[in-house]
Design an enzyme around this catalytic site. Structure first.
Site, PDB file in Angstrom:
ATOM      1  N   CYS A 115       0.837  -1.203   0.000  1.00 32.87           N
ATOM      2  CA  CYS A 115       0.000   0.000   0.000  1.00 32.87           C
ATOM      3  C   CYS A 115       0.876   1.259   0.000  1.00 32.87           C
ATOM      4  O   CYS A 115       1.581   1.510  -0.965  1.00 32.87           O
ATOM      5  CB  CYS A 115      -1.000  -0.050   1.155  1.00 32.87           C
ATOM      6  SG  CYS A 115      -2.497   0.928   0.795  1.00 32.87           S
ATOM      7  N   LYS A 164     -12.246   7.424  -1.807  1.00 37.05           N
ATOM      8  CA  LYS A 164     -11.527   6.260  -1.322  1.00 37.05           C
ATOM      9  C   LYS A 164     -12.030   4.986  -2.000  1.00 37.05           C
ATOM     10  O   LYS A 164     -13.233   4.783  -2.138  1.00 37.05           O
ATOM     11  CB  LYS A 164     -11.718   6.142   0.198  1.00 37.05           C
ATOM     12  CG  LYS A 164     -10.959   4.980   0.835  1.00 37.05           C
ATOM     13  CD  LYS A 164     -11.188   4.955   2.352  1.00 37.05           C
ATOM     14  CE  LYS A 164     -10.345   3.866   3.011  1.00 37.05           C
ATOM     15  NZ  LYS A 164     -10.532   3.822   4.482  1.00 37.05           N
ATOM     16  N   HIS A 211      -4.522  -4.310   0.879  1.00 33.98           N
ATOM     17  CA  HIS A 211      -4.193  -4.685   2.266  1.00 33.98           C
ATOM     18  C   HIS A 211      -4.523  -6.167   2.441  1.00 33.98           C
ATOM     19  O   HIS A 211      -5.359  -6.557   3.259  1.00 33.98           O
ATOM     20  CB  HIS A 211      -4.980  -3.832   3.257  1.00 33.98           C
ATOM     21  CG  HIS A 211      -4.300  -2.544   3.591  1.00 33.98           C
ATOM     22  ND1 HIS A 211      -3.125  -2.497   4.318  1.00 33.98           N
ATOM     23  CD2 HIS A 211      -4.616  -1.270   3.289  1.00 33.98           C
ATOM     24  CE1 HIS A 211      -2.748  -1.240   4.453  1.00 33.98           C
ATOM     25  NE2 HIS A 211      -3.629  -0.478   3.837  1.00 33.98           N
ATOM     26  N   GLU A 223      -3.008  -8.404   3.860  1.00 31.78           N
ATOM     27  CA  GLU A 223      -2.699  -8.953   5.190  1.00 31.78           C
ATOM     28  C   GLU A 223      -3.865  -8.822   6.162  1.00 31.78           C
ATOM     29  O   GLU A 223      -3.868  -9.459   7.225  1.00 31.78           O
ATOM     30  CB  GLU A 223      -1.456  -8.257   5.767  1.00 31.78           C
ATOM     31  CG  GLU A 223      -1.705  -6.911   6.434  1.00 31.78           C
ATOM     32  CD  GLU A 223      -1.867  -5.745   5.466  1.00 31.78           C
ATOM     33  OE1 GLU A 223      -2.046  -4.599   5.927  1.00 31.78           O
ATOM     34  OE2 GLU A 223      -1.806  -5.970   4.225  1.00 31.78           O
ATOM     35  N   ARG A 277     -12.308   3.113  12.934  1.00 28.98           N
ATOM     36  CA  ARG A 277     -11.276   4.089  13.303  1.00 28.98           C
ATOM     37  C   ARG A 277     -11.518   5.426  12.606  1.00 28.98           C
ATOM     38  O   ARG A 277     -11.417   6.489  13.223  1.00 28.98           O
ATOM     39  CB  ARG A 277      -9.886   3.565  12.936  1.00 28.98           C
ATOM     40  CG  ARG A 277      -9.336   2.510  13.858  1.00 28.98           C
ATOM     41  CD  ARG A 277      -7.846   2.282  13.620  1.00 28.98           C
ATOM     42  NE  ARG A 277      -7.554   1.845  12.265  1.00 28.98           N
ATOM     43  CZ  ARG A 277      -7.543   0.576  11.881  1.00 28.98           C
ATOM     44  NH1 ARG A 277      -7.838  -0.391  12.746  1.00 28.98           N
ATOM     45  NH2 ARG A 277      -7.243   0.254  10.639  1.00 28.98           N
TER      46      ARG A 277
END
Length: 268
Positions: free
Chosen positions: A110, A131, A202, A204, A216
């Site tokens: 990323c 996004k 992402h 992972e 978040r």
């Protein structure tokens, strides 16, 4: 086979969770992996870190690189910043320069992929209109050892506000775009003659990773009305779906195989 040592420069906000994510991803198919986690020494020079971080991670030390068999630079939630405005850019650039001289496999994830492509190959970054956030299908354009046993049109999580210039990558005879998403955005690129892979997903993330990222962002800036991840929640019970679990195991397993193979070739 002896244990392979992989360094991870963790630039994510949620460092302990990120360490666990990479550990699970990298050891699912290979158990002979030792991860050494680093944080930016310059970013936290005047800040006190949680003991949970200092007890399990080390400040980045370039002298350690000679003892490592592979290296990963994670993402960081700063893709909206110009590279020159990142306070620890000199430290990251020095690391990139050293790694670029080495033959150990390198995986940039990323924002890590963005800064590596920019610093090493001069590829420009652009901010996306909105996004890209959710689980999207990804189309293989060019084969790679990292895609072994992964079928075309596979699912993977994307979560970022920026993209690198695909035109510049295509025009660079040292680079190849291997996979793009069905949104037309990068999933993966590789260097042709160096052991460098650039992963924009992402991958992972564990099952609840996108959910936690949304929470978040909402907690930090509810006034921005952050969007929910697409194609992620089950239509049956509205719970997150881990659609990329098998892809995660295969992709990171293939990368560890590269690390093992590179170490073996050095030993021989």
């Amino acid at each position: 086979m002896n244990t392979v040592k992989i360094g991870v420069l963790n630039l994510m906000y949620n460092k302990i969770e990120t360490n666990i994510n990479f550990y699970r991803s990298l050891t699912r198919e290979h158990k002979n992996v030792q991860l050494i986690y680093y944080y930016s020494a310059t970013r936290y020079v005047d800040r006190k870190l949680d003991p949970a971080i200092t007890n399990t991670m080390k400040p980045l030390n370039l002298d350690d690189l000679n003892d490592l068999d592979g290296f990963i630079i994670t993402g960081s939630p700063i893709e909206h910043l110009d590279f020159e405005d990142v306070t620890y850019r000199d430290e990251v650039n020095a690391l990139l320069d050293r790694l670029n001289e080495m033959r150990i496999p390198q995986l940039y994830v990323c924002w890590g992929a963005m800064v590596a492509l920019n610093h090493l190959y001069g590829i420009d970054k652009k901010i996306l209109p909105h996004k890209t956030f959710g689980v999207f299908q990804n189309n293989i354009l060019h084969s790679s050892a990292l895609l072994e046993n992964i079928s075309d049109n596979f699912p993977a999580p994307h979560a970022r506000y920026a993209e690198m210039s695909q035109q510049q990558i295509n025009d660079n005879d040292q680079l190849t775009i291997n996979v793009i998403s069905d949104k037309g955005l990068l999933f993966m690129a590789e260097a042709k003659n160096k052991p460098q892979s650039f992963l924009f997903s992402h991958l992972e993330y564990q099952k609840d990773g996108l959910k936690k990222e949304y929470e978040r962002e909402f907690a930090a800036h509810p006034e921005n009305h952050p969007v929910q991840p697409e194609n992620y929640y089950s239509p049956i019970n509205n719970e997150p779906m881990f659609a990329w679990k098998d892809i995660q195991a295969k992709y990171f397993g293939n990368w560890v195989k590269q690390v093992i193979s590179a170490k073996a070739s050095v030993c021989n």
